[in-house]
Write a protein that holds these residues in place. Sequence first.
Motif, PDB file in Angstrom:
ATOM      1  N   ALA A 186       0.826  -1.204   0.000  1.00 17.87           N
ATOM      2  CA  ALA A 186       0.000   0.000   0.000  1.00 17.87           C
ATOM      3  C   ALA A 186       0.864   1.260   0.000  1.00 17.87           C
ATOM      4  O   ALA A 186       0.570   2.230  -0.712  1.00 17.87           O
ATOM      5  CB  ALA A 186      -0.931  -0.002   1.205  1.00 17.87           C
ATOM      6  N   LEU A 187       1.934   1.249   0.776  1.00 16.41           N
ATOM      7  CA  LEU A 187       2.829   2.404   0.816  1.00 16.41           C
ATOM      8  C   LEU A 187       3.471   2.653  -0.544  1.00 16.41           C
ATOM      9  O   LEU A 187       3.659   3.810  -0.952  1.00 16.41           O
ATOM     10  CB  LEU A 187       3.910   2.195   1.877  1.00 16.41           C
ATOM     11  CG  LEU A 187       3.445   2.333   3.337  1.00 16.41           C
ATOM     12  CD1 LEU A 187       4.511   1.808   4.292  1.00 16.41           C
ATOM     13  CD2 LEU A 187       3.112   3.800   3.655  1.00 16.41           C
ATOM     14  N   LEU A 211       2.073  -1.023   9.802  1.00 15.61           N
ATOM     15  CA  LEU A 211       0.696  -0.539   9.840  1.00 15.61           C
ATOM     16  C   LEU A 211       0.618   0.881  10.387  1.00 15.61           C
ATOM     17  O   LEU A 211      -0.129   1.716   9.868  1.00 15.61           O
ATOM     18  CB  LEU A 211      -0.168  -1.479  10.684  1.00 15.61           C
ATOM     19  CG  LEU A 211      -0.577  -2.790  10.024  1.00 15.61           C
ATOM     20  CD1 LEU A 211      -1.202  -3.725  11.045  1.00 15.61           C
ATOM     21  CD2 LEU A 211      -1.548  -2.531   8.882  1.00 15.61           C
ATOM     22  N   LEU A 212       1.392   1.173  11.434  1.00 13.69           N
ATOM     23  CA  LEU A 212       1.384   2.519  11.991  1.00 13.69           C
ATOM     24  C   LEU A 212       1.951   3.525  10.998  1.00 13.69           C
ATOM     25  O   LEU A 212       1.455   4.655  10.886  1.00 13.69           O
ATOM     26  CB  LEU A 212       2.170   2.552  13.301  1.00 13.69           C
ATOM     27  CG  LEU A 212       1.497   1.856  14.487  1.00 13.69           C
ATOM     28  CD1 LEU A 212       2.439   1.801  15.687  1.00 13.69           C
ATOM     29  CD2 LEU A 212       0.199   2.568  14.871  1.00 13.69           C
ATOM     30  N   THR A 213       2.981   3.119  10.260  1.00 14.88           N
ATOM     31  CA  THR A 213       3.516   3.997   9.214  1.00 14.88           C
ATOM     32  C   THR A 213       2.472   4.256   8.142  1.00 14.88           C
ATOM     33  O   THR A 213       2.289   5.396   7.683  1.00 14.88           O
ATOM     34  CB  THR A 213       4.768   3.369   8.581  1.00 14.88           C
ATOM     35  OG1 THR A 213       5.763   3.176   9.585  1.00 14.88           O
ATOM     36  CG2 THR A 213       5.326   4.261   7.479  1.00 14.88           C
ATOM     37  N   ARG A 217       0.742   7.868   7.025  1.00 13.20           N
ATOM     38  CA  ARG A 217       0.763   8.366   5.649  1.00 13.20           C
ATOM     39  C   ARG A 217      -0.656   8.556   5.109  1.00 13.20           C
ATOM     40  O   ARG A 217      -0.933   9.523   4.389  1.00 13.20           O
ATOM     41  CB  ARG A 217       1.537   7.387   4.758  1.00 13.20           C
ATOM     42  CG  ARG A 217       3.031   7.317   5.044  1.00 13.20           C
ATOM     43  CD  ARG A 217       3.773   8.500   4.438  1.00 13.20           C
ATOM     44  NE  ARG A 217       3.571   8.581   3.008  1.00 13.20           N
ATOM     45  CZ  ARG A 217       4.228   7.861   2.107  1.00 13.20           C
ATOM     46  NH1 ARG A 217       5.125   6.961   2.500  1.00 13.20           N
ATOM     47  NH2 ARG A 217       3.988   8.018   0.814  1.00 13.20           N
ATOM     48  N   CYS A 218      -1.540   7.636   5.432  1.00 15.01           N
ATOM     49  CA  CYS A 218      -2.923   7.753   4.966  1.00 15.01           C
ATOM     50  C   CYS A 218      -3.624   8.940   5.606  1.00 15.01           C
ATOM     51  O   CYS A 218      -4.416   9.639   4.961  1.00 15.01           O
ATOM     52  CB  CYS A 218      -3.685   6.459   5.254  1.00 15.01           C
ATOM     53  SG  CYS A 218      -3.241   5.083   4.147  1.00 15.01           S
ATOM     54  N   ARG A 219      -3.350   9.180   6.881  1.00 14.82           N
ATOM     55  CA  ARG A 219      -3.951  10.335   7.545  1.00 14.82           C
ATOM     56  C   ARG A 219      -3.498  11.640   6.870  1.00 14.82           C
ATOM     57  O   ARG A 219      -4.298  12.544   6.627  1.00 14.82           O
ATOM     58  CB  ARG A 219      -3.586  10.341   9.015  1.00 14.82           C
ATOM     59  CG  ARG A 219      -4.237  11.484   9.811  1.00 14.82           C
ATOM     60  CD  ARG A 219      -4.021  11.347  11.307  1.00 14.82           C
ATOM     61  NE  ARG A 219      -2.607  11.264  11.625  1.00 14.82           N
ATOM     62  CZ  ARG A 219      -2.031  10.186  12.174  1.00 14.82           C
ATOM     63  NH1 ARG A 219      -2.752   9.112  12.444  1.00 14.82           N
ATOM     64  NH2 ARG A 219      -0.739  10.190  12.447  1.00 14.82           N
ATOM     65  N   GLU A 241      -7.365  -1.657  18.755  1.00 16.67           N
ATOM     66  CA  GLU A 241      -6.162  -1.165  19.425  1.00 16.67           C
ATOM     67  C   GLU A 241      -5.292  -0.357  18.456  1.00 16.67           C
ATOM     68  O   GLU A 241      -4.757   0.701  18.805  1.00 16.67           O
ATOM     69  CB  GLU A 241      -5.362  -2.334  19.995  1.00 16.67           C
ATOM     70  CG  GLU A 241      -4.120  -1.912  20.754  1.00 16.67           C
ATOM     71  CD  GLU A 241      -3.375  -3.087  21.358  1.00 16.67           C
ATOM     72  OE1 GLU A 241      -2.265  -2.869  21.877  1.00 16.67           O
ATOM     73  OE2 GLU A 241      -3.903  -4.214  21.315  1.00 16.67           O
ATOM     74  N   LEU A 242      -5.165  -0.853  17.216  1.00 14.63           N
ATOM     75  CA  LEU A 242      -4.413  -0.119  16.197  1.00 14.63           C
ATOM     76  C   LEU A 242      -5.053   1.239  15.937  1.00 14.63           C
ATOM     77  O   LEU A 242      -4.352   2.257  15.825  1.00 14.63           O
ATOM     78  CB  LEU A 242      -4.363  -0.933  14.900  1.00 14.63           C
ATOM     79  CG  LEU A 242      -3.750  -0.237  13.687  1.00 14.63           C
ATOM     80  CD1 LEU A 242      -2.259   0.016  13.909  1.00 14.63           C
ATOM     81  CD2 LEU A 242      -3.970  -1.072  12.420  1.00 14.63           C
ATOM     82  N   SER A 243      -6.372   1.276  15.847  1.00 13.89           N
ATOM     83  CA  SER A 243      -7.074   2.536  15.619  1.00 13.89           C
ATOM     84  C   SER A 243      -6.793   3.548  16.717  1.00 13.89           C
ATOM     85  O   SER A 243      -6.531   4.725  16.458  1.00 13.89           O
ATOM     86  CB  SER A 243      -8.581   2.269  15.516  1.00 13.89           C
ATOM     87  OG  SER A 243      -9.300   3.467  15.317  1.00 13.89           O
ATOM     88  N   ALA A 244      -6.814   3.073  17.979  1.00 16.97           N
ATOM     89  CA  ALA A 244      -6.558   3.970  19.105  1.00 16.97           C
ATOM     90  C   ALA A 244      -5.115   4.460  19.112  1.00 16.97           C
ATOM     91  O   ALA A 244      -4.842   5.648  19.342  1.00 16.97           O
ATOM     92  CB  ALA A 244      -6.887   3.260  20.416  1.00 16.97           C
ATOM     93  N   THR A 245      -4.167   3.556  18.839  1.00 24.45           N
ATOM     94  CA  THR A 245      -2.749   3.924  18.848  1.00 24.45           C
ATOM     95  C   THR A 245      -2.421   4.906  17.726  1.00 24.45           C
ATOM     96  O   THR A 245      -1.675   5.877  17.923  1.00 24.45           O
ATOM     97  CB  THR A 245      -1.864   2.670  18.703  1.00 24.45           C
ATOM     98  OG1 THR A 245      -2.163   1.756  19.761  1.00 24.45           O
ATOM     99  CG2 THR A 245      -0.390   3.029  18.744  1.00 24.45           C
ATOM    100  N   ALA A 246      -2.994   4.664  16.532  1.00 28.24           N
ATOM    101  CA  ALA A 246      -2.697   5.509  15.373  1.00 28.24           C
ATOM    102  C   ALA A 246      -3.492   6.800  15.368  1.00 28.24           C
ATOM    103  O   ALA A 246      -3.160   7.720  14.619  1.00 28.24           O
ATOM    104  CB  ALA A 246      -2.974   4.718  14.090  1.00 28.24           C
TER     105      ALA A 246
END
Length: 275
Positions: A186-187, A211-213, A217-219, A241-246
């Motif tokens: 995706a990146l 995923l965090l990267t 980038r998507c944000r 959890e990923l949603s909250a962290t990112a």
Amino acid sequence: MSFPVLQDYLARLSGAAGSTSSIWLDHEGRAQGRFFNCTLSSAFHPIRELRGGGVQAYEGLARSAAAQDQGLSLWRLLDHAASDDESIELDRLCRLLHAMNFFRQAGDDGQDLYLNVHDRLLSAVSSNHGHAFRRILDALELPLARVVLQLPAASPQQGWLLNYVADNYRRNGFRLAINAAAPSEALQILERLRPAVFKLDGRACADTDALLTLCARCREAGVALLFKRIETPATLAGLRELSATAGLNLLGQGYLLDQPRTQLADLAPLKAVAA
């Protein structure tokens, strides 16, 4: 009444089953179509926000017409029996059926409709598929802004074909969702294809750093992230959890959350997601 041109067209289709028409309405008002002597209709799989659980969109899926709400998925069977031209015809028929069955129910609530583009279209580069489908939507006065076309994942050798097809649809005003096999893929294609959405498999989320990267980038680029195949509580918990962290409101779709149905889902937030 929402979408009056569509409603008028549907009224003219009513009772056409058994005629020479390739599209008609059944007794419940669902648009159906014929392909290889099979009767097809639509089911819709909700796409939800993982923060809050509300329905943001639906993916249209081809199903056999059945008295039950779900029907059977015949896509792989029909596609394997079809030539390239016939497969493209099936793809177009399904997109038209889904658009009709979605917007006759959706009204003005604002949810999007995700429609799959078959991978065989990547090789049909001589045709202006985006223009052809846009003409249909325009003729029925359906909102192009609420249609998202899902492009298949492509091999490195197909990269230029994917670029060509994506550019064709984008020039005709469509937003795109791109399937990616991994965050790294995706990146690599984020800037090249400029999608509205990336779609990844929720079961393959072990690389948290990547995923965090990708989330960051998507944000920055204003691109949504949608995770499909959410089928276990562990997958859902990991994505939340990923949603909250990112700090990014991810989208999710899967049988743990919803089953595809011919009728659109209740728009109330799903407690299993919002919890």
